[in-house]
Enzyme design. Structure first.
Site, PDB file in Angstrom:
ATOM      1  N   CYS A   1      -3.019   7.654   5.239  1.00 33.98           N
ATOM      2  CA  CYS A   1      -3.132   7.198   3.721  1.00 33.98           C
ATOM      3  C   CYS A   1      -4.488   7.369   3.091  1.00 33.98           C
ATOM      4  O   CYS A   1      -4.665   7.651   1.963  1.00 33.98           O
ATOM      5  CB  CYS A   1      -2.840   5.671   3.647  1.00 33.98           C
ATOM      6  SG  CYS A   1      -3.590   4.716   4.773  1.00 33.98           S
TER       7      CYS A   1
ATOM      8  N   GLU B   1       0.908  -1.158  -0.067  1.00 38.13           N
ATOM      9  CA  GLU B   1      -0.125   0.061  -0.049  1.00 38.13           C
ATOM     10  C   GLU B   1       0.923   1.376   0.278  1.00 38.13           C
ATOM     11  O   GLU B   1       1.730   1.355   0.962  1.00 38.13           O
ATOM     12  CB  GLU B   1      -0.908   0.094   1.178  1.00 38.13           C
ATOM     13  CG  GLU B   1      -1.693   1.192   1.267  1.00 38.13           C
ATOM     14  CD  GLU B   1      -2.249   1.601   2.834  1.00 38.13           C
ATOM     15  OE1 GLU B   1      -2.026   2.887   2.840  1.00 38.13           O
ATOM     16  OE2 GLU B   1      -2.337   0.657   3.392  1.00 38.13           O
TER      17      GLU B   1
END
Length: 538
Positions: free
Chosen positions: A316, A279
């Protein structure tokens, strides 16, 4: 039998920091460079120091994981569930020792860290539930049809098995939930894979505390010692060495695009390439539809800044991009957001390096876009203030700088001439973890047209909310097309994350006595299985 006194002794040991790595239950002092935790809010150096491991330490950890694999993967779902629950219990029992250390190493507020403790324990218990349910086996049976013409059909059965030892890289921005016992570790352990974790330099003490909690759970539940190891070291050196070790069969990573792509390249260059579930990068666009903007633009501006500044923007899923049709309603939104930013307090960032990168990103935006608002400055170390910029759609699409992620509480408002240009901007975006749409009833038709574009761009589409905050459950997707992740088919949050560390195996005409229980006659595990294409519990 474990006595109260024994348990107190174990607890004291788990709460004690030594500055050591943990390799298959053995505490090892590294021989390389030494790093310390740093309180970003004060600049204070935290003891003890943690010395980096060497190639031989990586070799020892990977060898132990490989040796543990057969025994660990052969444990029953119930036994592994109990192991995960023991880890969760141990993490919770660390109490103030864990919360205090994580707060000191991250600069994050106590309620945030306490919430992470709950989320981390909750993820472990979620996967314990997944194991007890048994659906992770993916059991399928196509019974033999010996009389079928023109050709008979063999008896074919399928289940999923673990890939093998997994390397996990702790994240900077979640010292617990995406770190040593975070979602990657929990899902890999649930799948039956031993785990070797590379701790993040930003929170070495927190990592050791959690590593000790896992190690004690291994001993208490009788898991093989090599089921877990914790290493400290440089990402480009020790991290690459870990990913390229032939005994590692998959990688879980949360971090920068440059770090993730480097690991993907290293894993792909191995004689036996392996998957890297990374990620990496996302600006998480927010689309303000015209009626919603007209009816509640002022309220949206304030709520947007609340999401933008949460945790100093170090999520994020931080809303780094706002896209809307230009006009008075968007002006009201920007004005409201600017007022909220002016009233916001600068906050410490996780590390000095992250603070410097944020300042550089804000400076780059300042030269390429119009500054709409900046938070008051402060002399405190490693501290950033929120900032919002604006530009027109054509400038945005022509600028590489304005399309880059700035990790922190900075965002860019892109002003479009009409709804068609809004969709055109959406279609040109890179892959994202999230895409948010704010709409009212009058916007539904336009929102539906936009959603068909966003489905191809993001792993999670949400309406009339904000992307910060990721629910851990069965339906959640925390992933998306590159560069949000390295594999858009997967998620790092939620029960589906276990699929990353499993692979299907078909068993053809295997003697009944040798069939694994998940696909055995009589369904001894009482699983839901797909027999001749029909989902049944027979």
């Amino acid at each position: 039998m474990t006595t109260t006194e024994d348990r107190a002794t174990e607890q004291a040991q788990m709460n004690t920091l030594t500055g050591q790595m943990i390799i298959a239950g053995t505490f090892v002092t590294g021989q390389g460079d030494t790093v310390h935790g740093l309180d970003p809010a004060t600049g204070d150096v935290l003891e003890p120091g943690y010395s980096y491991g060497s190639d031989s330490d990586v070799d020892a950890a990977c060898a132990a994981a490989a040796a543990a694999f057969d025994r660990y993967r052969s444990t029953t779902s119930t036994v592994r569930a109990e192991f995960l629950e023991a880890i969760a219990e141990n993490i919770e029992s660390l109490g103030d020792a864990l919360v205090d250390r994580a707060c000191s190493e991250s600069g994050l507020p106590r309620p945030r860290i306490a919430g992470e403790v709950g989320r981390t324990a909750g993820q472990l218990r979620l996967f314990a539930g997944v194991l007890r349910d048994g659906g992770w086996n993916g059991a399928r049976i196509d019974p033999a049809q010996p009389d079928r013409t023109p050709l008979p059909r063999a008896d074919i059965r399928q289940r999923k098995i673990p890939l093998g030892p997994v390397a996990v890289f702790g994240a900077s921005n979640f010292p617990l939930a995406f770190s040593v016992a975070g979602g990657d570790t929990a899902s890999a352990l649930a799948a039956g894979c031993p785990v070797v974790v590379k701790a993040h330099d930003a929170h070495p003490g927190t990592s050791e505390l959690v590593g000790r909690a896992i190690t004690e759970a291994i001993a208490r539940t009788g898991m093989p010692a090599g089921t877990f190891s914790l290493l400290y070291g440089s990402g480009p050196i020790l991290g690459t060495r870990l990913v390229t070790d032939p005994r590692i069969k998959a990688v879980g990573f949360t971090g920068s695009r440059s770090g993730g792509t480097a690991l993907v390249a290293a894993a792909a260059a191995r004689p036996e390439p392996i998957p890297v579930y990374a990620e990496m990068s996302s600006v998480n666009p927010v689309f303000l539809m015209e009626s919603a903007l007209r009816n509640r633009g002022t309220d949206l501006g304030q709520a947007f800044v609340g999401s933008l500044t949460m945790g100093a923007g170090q999520f994020c899923t931080n809303p780094g991009l706002v896209i809307a049709v230009d006009g008075p309603a968007l002006d009201d939104f920007v004005r409201s957001a600017s007022d909220a930013i002016a009233a916001s307090a600068p906050a410490p960032m996780l590390t000095p390096g992250i603070a410097r990168s944020y300042a550089d990103g804000v400076e780059a935006f300042s030269t390429a876009a119009t500054a709409e608002a900046k938070a008051p400055t402060t002399d405190r170390p490693n501290t950033c203030g929120a900032a919002v910029f604006s530009t027109d759609a054509d400038t945005f699409l022509a600028s590489e700088v304005l399309q880059e992620e700035v990790f922190g509480s900075a965002s860019l408002v892109v002003k479009c001439v009409d709804a068609n240009q809004v969709r055109a901007v959406a279609a040109r975006l890179e892959g994202q973890l999230t895409a948010t749409v704010h709409c009212d009833d009058d916007d539904l038709e336009a929102a539906g047209e936009l959603m068909s574009v966003l489905e191809l761009k993001a792993g999670r589409i949400l309406f009339n909310g904000w992307p910060t905050g990721v629910e851990v459950g069965h339906a959640m997707v925390h992933g998306g097309p590159y560069p949000a992740t390295s594999d858009s088919r997967t998620t790092s949050v939620g029960s589906l994350a276990i699929e990353r560390f499993l692979r299907p195996v078909a068993y053809q005409d295997v003697p009944p006595a040798l069939l694994p229980s998940a696909i055995a006659d009589g369904n001894p595990d009482q699983l839901w299985r797909r027999i001749d294409g029909r989902l049944v519990q027979d």
